[in-house]
Design a protein around this motif. Structure first.
Motif, PDB file in Angstrom:
ATOM      1  N   GLU A  28       8.912  42.008 -73.512  1.00 12.32           N
ATOM      2  CA  GLU A  28       9.905  41.016 -73.913  1.00 12.32           C
ATOM      3  C   GLU A  28      10.894  40.761 -72.773  1.00 12.32           C
ATOM      4  O   GLU A  28      11.555  41.687 -72.301  1.00 12.32           O
ATOM      5  CB  GLU A  28      10.677  41.492 -75.148  1.00 12.32           C
ATOM      6  CG  GLU A  28       9.842  41.577 -76.424  1.00 12.32           C
ATOM      7  CD  GLU A  28       9.435  40.210 -76.962  1.00 12.32           C
ATOM      8  OE1 GLU A  28       9.995  39.196 -76.503  1.00 12.32           O
ATOM      9  OE2 GLU A  28       8.556  40.181 -77.843  1.00 12.32           O
ATOM     10  N   GLU A 215      12.601  44.719 -83.406  1.00 15.50           N
ATOM     11  CA  GLU A 215      11.148  44.637 -83.582  1.00 15.50           C
ATOM     12  C   GLU A 215      10.795  43.956 -84.906  1.00 15.50           C
ATOM     13  O   GLU A 215       9.894  43.103 -84.956  1.00 15.50           O
ATOM     14  CB  GLU A 215      10.540  46.037 -83.533  1.00 15.50           C
ATOM     15  CG  GLU A 215      10.607  46.692 -82.161  1.00 15.50           C
ATOM     16  CD  GLU A 215      10.130  48.131 -82.175  1.00 15.50           C
ATOM     17  OE1 GLU A 215       9.388  48.510 -81.259  1.00 15.50           O
ATOM     18  OE2 GLU A 215      10.520  48.878 -83.102  1.00 15.50           O
ATOM     19  N   LYS A 216      11.489  44.329 -85.971  1.00 12.66           N
ATOM     20  CA  LYS A 216      11.224  43.733 -87.284  1.00 12.66           C
ATOM     21  C   LYS A 216      11.530  42.239 -87.278  1.00 12.66           C
ATOM     22  O   LYS A 216      10.761  41.424 -87.827  1.00 12.66           O
ATOM     23  CB  LYS A 216      12.052  44.437 -88.355  1.00 12.66           C
ATOM     24  CG  LYS A 216      11.792  43.933 -89.780  1.00 12.66           C
ATOM     25  CD  LYS A 216      12.608  44.703 -90.797  1.00 12.66           C
ATOM     26  CE  LYS A 216      12.238  44.307 -92.215  1.00 12.66           C
ATOM     27  NZ  LYS A 216      12.405  42.866 -92.484  1.00 12.66           N
ATOM     28  N   THR A 217      12.630  41.849 -86.656  1.00 18.71           N
ATOM     29  CA  THR A 217      13.005  40.435 -86.604  1.00 18.71           C
ATOM     30  C   THR A 217      12.003  39.630 -85.784  1.00 18.71           C
ATOM     31  O   THR A 217      11.652  38.503 -86.145  1.00 18.71           O
ATOM     32  CB  THR A 217      14.415  40.275 -86.025  1.00 18.71           C
ATOM     33  OG1 THR A 217      15.338  41.039 -86.820  1.00 18.71           O
ATOM     34  CG2 THR A 217      14.850  38.822 -86.015  1.00 18.71           C
ATOM     35  N   LEU A 218      11.546  40.198 -84.685  1.00 18.92           N
ATOM     36  CA  LEU A 218      10.524  39.515 -83.875  1.00 18.92           C
ATOM     37  C   LEU A 218       9.279  39.241 -84.705  1.00 18.92           C
ATOM     38  O   LEU A 218       8.690  38.149 -84.632  1.00 18.92           O
ATOM     39  CB  LEU A 218      10.162  40.369 -82.654  1.00 18.92           C
ATOM     40  CG  LEU A 218      11.213  40.482 -81.543  1.00 18.92           C
ATOM     41  CD1 LEU A 218      10.784  41.524 -80.518  1.00 18.92           C
ATOM     42  CD2 LEU A 218      11.436  39.135 -80.863  1.00 18.92           C
ATOM     43  N   ARG A 219       8.865  40.227 -85.496  1.00 16.14           N
ATOM     44  CA  ARG A 219       7.676  40.051 -86.346  1.00 16.14           C
ATOM     45  C   ARG A 219       7.942  39.038 -87.462  1.00 16.14           C
ATOM     46  O   ARG A 219       7.175  38.098 -87.666  1.00 16.14           O
ATOM     47  CB  ARG A 219       7.256  41.388 -86.959  1.00 16.14           C
ATOM     48  CG  ARG A 219       6.689  42.399 -85.984  1.00 16.14           C
ATOM     49  CD  ARG A 219       6.013  43.542 -86.722  1.00 16.14           C
ATOM     50  NE  ARG A 219       6.907  44.190 -87.671  1.00 16.14           N
ATOM     51  CZ  ARG A 219       7.692  45.234 -87.377  1.00 16.14           C
ATOM     52  NH1 ARG A 219       7.689  45.723 -86.153  1.00 16.14           N
ATOM     53  NH2 ARG A 219       8.464  45.776 -88.301  1.00 16.14           N
ATOM     54  N   ASP A 220       9.051  39.228 -88.177  1.00 14.87           N
ATOM     55  CA  ASP A 220       9.332  38.402 -89.348  1.00 14.87           C
ATOM     56  C   ASP A 220       9.544  36.935 -88.985  1.00 14.87           C
ATOM     57  O   ASP A 220       9.220  36.039 -89.776  1.00 14.87           O
ATOM     58  CB  ASP A 220      10.567  38.928 -90.087  1.00 14.87           C
ATOM     59  CG  ASP A 220      10.334  40.282 -90.734  1.00 14.87           C
ATOM     60  OD1 ASP A 220       9.175  40.728 -90.774  1.00 14.87           O
ATOM     61  OD2 ASP A 220      11.330  40.902 -91.174  1.00 14.87           O
ATOM     62  N   CYS A 221      10.120  36.693 -87.803  1.00 15.69           N
ATOM     63  CA  CYS A 221      10.423  35.320 -87.381  1.00 15.69           C
ATOM     64  C   CYS A 221       9.367  34.747 -86.433  1.00 15.69           C
ATOM     65  O   CYS A 221       9.565  33.661 -85.874  1.00 15.69           O
ATOM     66  CB  CYS A 221      11.803  35.276 -86.712  1.00 15.69           C
ATOM     67  SG  CYS A 221      13.165  35.759 -87.795  1.00 15.69           S
ATOM     68  N   ASN A 222       8.275  35.490 -86.276  1.00 15.26           N
ATOM     69  CA  ASN A 222       7.174  35.035 -85.406  1.00 15.26           C
ATOM     70  C   ASN A 222       7.669  34.726 -83.992  1.00 15.26           C
ATOM     71  O   ASN A 222       7.332  33.699 -83.408  1.00 15.26           O
ATOM     72  CB  ASN A 222       6.496  33.801 -86.006  1.00 15.26           C
ATOM     73  CG  ASN A 222       5.116  33.534 -85.403  1.00 15.26           C
ATOM     74  OD1 ASN A 222       4.448  34.460 -84.946  1.00 15.26           O
ATOM     75  ND2 ASN A 222       4.723  32.273 -85.380  1.00 15.26           N
ATOM     76  N   LYS A 224       7.566  37.256 -81.471  1.00 17.22           N
ATOM     77  CA  LYS A 224       7.061  38.295 -80.575  1.00 17.22           C
ATOM     78  C   LYS A 224       6.351  37.686 -79.372  1.00 17.22           C
ATOM     79  O   LYS A 224       5.641  36.689 -79.476  1.00 17.22           O
ATOM     80  CB  LYS A 224       6.105  39.204 -81.348  1.00 17.22           C
ATOM     81  CG  LYS A 224       5.731  40.487 -80.628  1.00 17.22           C
ATOM     82  CD  LYS A 224       4.950  41.387 -81.563  1.00 17.22           C
ATOM     83  CE  LYS A 224       4.438  42.621 -80.839  1.00 17.22           C
ATOM     84  NZ  LYS A 224       5.516  43.460 -80.316  1.00 17.22           N
ATOM     85  N   TYR A 226       3.484  38.063 -76.729  1.00 18.75           N
ATOM     86  CA  TYR A 226       2.212  38.792 -76.630  1.00 18.75           C
ATOM     87  C   TYR A 226       1.684  38.848 -75.205  1.00 18.75           C
ATOM     88  O   TYR A 226       0.521  39.149 -74.969  1.00 18.75           O
ATOM     89  CB  TYR A 226       1.169  38.159 -77.562  1.00 18.75           C
ATOM     90  CG  TYR A 226       1.497  38.374 -79.019  1.00 18.75           C
ATOM     91  CD1 TYR A 226       1.200  39.575 -79.648  1.00 18.75           C
ATOM     92  CD2 TYR A 226       2.135  37.373 -79.768  1.00 18.75           C
ATOM     93  CE1 TYR A 226       1.511  39.783 -80.985  1.00 18.75           C
ATOM     94  CE2 TYR A 226       2.457  37.576 -81.100  1.00 18.75           C
ATOM     95  CZ  TYR A 226       2.127  38.778 -81.699  1.00 18.75           C
ATOM     96  OH  TYR A 226       2.451  38.984 -83.023  1.00 18.75           O
TER      97      TYR A 226
END
Length: 264
Positions: A28, A215-222, A224, A226
């Motif tokens: 990131e 990390e959770k926010t990156l996943r939940d809000c798409n 992240k 890659y």
């Protein structure tokens, strides 16, 4: 999403969060602003802290960030809601993660909070701890001498140990099994703080739990990224780039640091 995560702090303290981010989220991109020229924030009025925090957040918005981490407890305490209401990207603070971490660790339900005057006076940690553990006993202590020790680069010195010992004297005789480092500068003084507290007290930094929230926010809000390669962070300071670089290299254990000047 390859846009950067923005991180702001009153100075170098937020590097404790960046260190954990580099370990857990190496792909990131990170843009960090440390407002060293106006540090410390703890003695300042809430209005000043809000103004300074918004200035840094606006600067990072112009740089195209996808998320903002307010890695300063004082700024989180007084400006988090204001910042969240102003921007559309996710904004994460460090107080609730720190409170959660302490509540997970305490067995006696007796917790000490070490923080700046502004954070203690706001009552934000006390409220956050009681939100998660209503029966907690909290010993809140302002430690205004600690941030200048870190910002001046004296955090490893014997002098710093003496200042910390003196600053924590009022906790002698108090019962607690967990202590929150309620300022992101304080982990750089962790060894001194550990030596000054009773044996067996668990010391909590908000950095680990904060990165879990990131990390959770990156996943939940798409949001992240890659990408398969690590991206070096970029640092801005309103103070001395040379001084900031010295502390960044030491604390982050990196060979190079891209440190630039920013003015407000």
């Amino acid at each position: 999403m390859d846009a950067p995560i923005g991180v702001i702090d009153s100075g170098v303290g937020g590097l404790t969060v960046v260190k954990r981010m580099l370990e857990s989220l190496p792909n990131e991109p990170i843009i960090y602003i440390g407002d060293d020229a106006r540090c410390p924030y703890g003695p300042r009025t809430p209005e000043e802290v809000i103004t300074f925090t918004m200035e840094m957040a606006n600067a990072l918005q112009a740089m195209g960030i996808k998320m903002l981490v307010i890695a300063c407890n004082t700024a989180t305490a007084v400006a988090l809601d204001k910042v969240r209401s102003h921007f559309t990207f996710p904004v994460i603070g460090v107080i609730d993660p720190g409170a959660r971490a302490a509540v997970k660790e305490t067995d006696s339900r007796k917790i000490a909070v070490l923080a700046t005057s502004g954070t203690i006076q706001s009552g934000a940690y006390q409220q956050a701890i009681h939100d998660h553990l209503p029966t907690a006993t909290i010993h809140a202590l302002a430690c205004p001498e600690f941030v200048p020790l870190v910002e001046s680069g004296q955090y490893k010195s014997a002098y710093a140990g003496n200042v910390v010992q003196s600053g924590l004297q009022s906790l002698v005789g108090k019962e607690f099994d967990t202590a929150i480092l309620g300022c992101t500068h304080y982990p750089l003084l962790k060894n001194h703080i550990q030596n000054a507290l009773p044996e067996g007290v668990k010391i909590i930094s908000s950095a680990v739990e904060t990165v879990h929230d990131i990390e959770k926010t990156l996943r939940d809000c798409n949001l992240k990224n890659y990408a398969s390669h690590a991206v070096p962070p970029v640092f801005f300071t309103s103070g001395s780039t040379m001084h900031f670089r010295e502390i960044a290299l030491d604390w982050l254990a990196i060979d190079e640091a891209d440190v630039r000047t920013i003015a407000f």
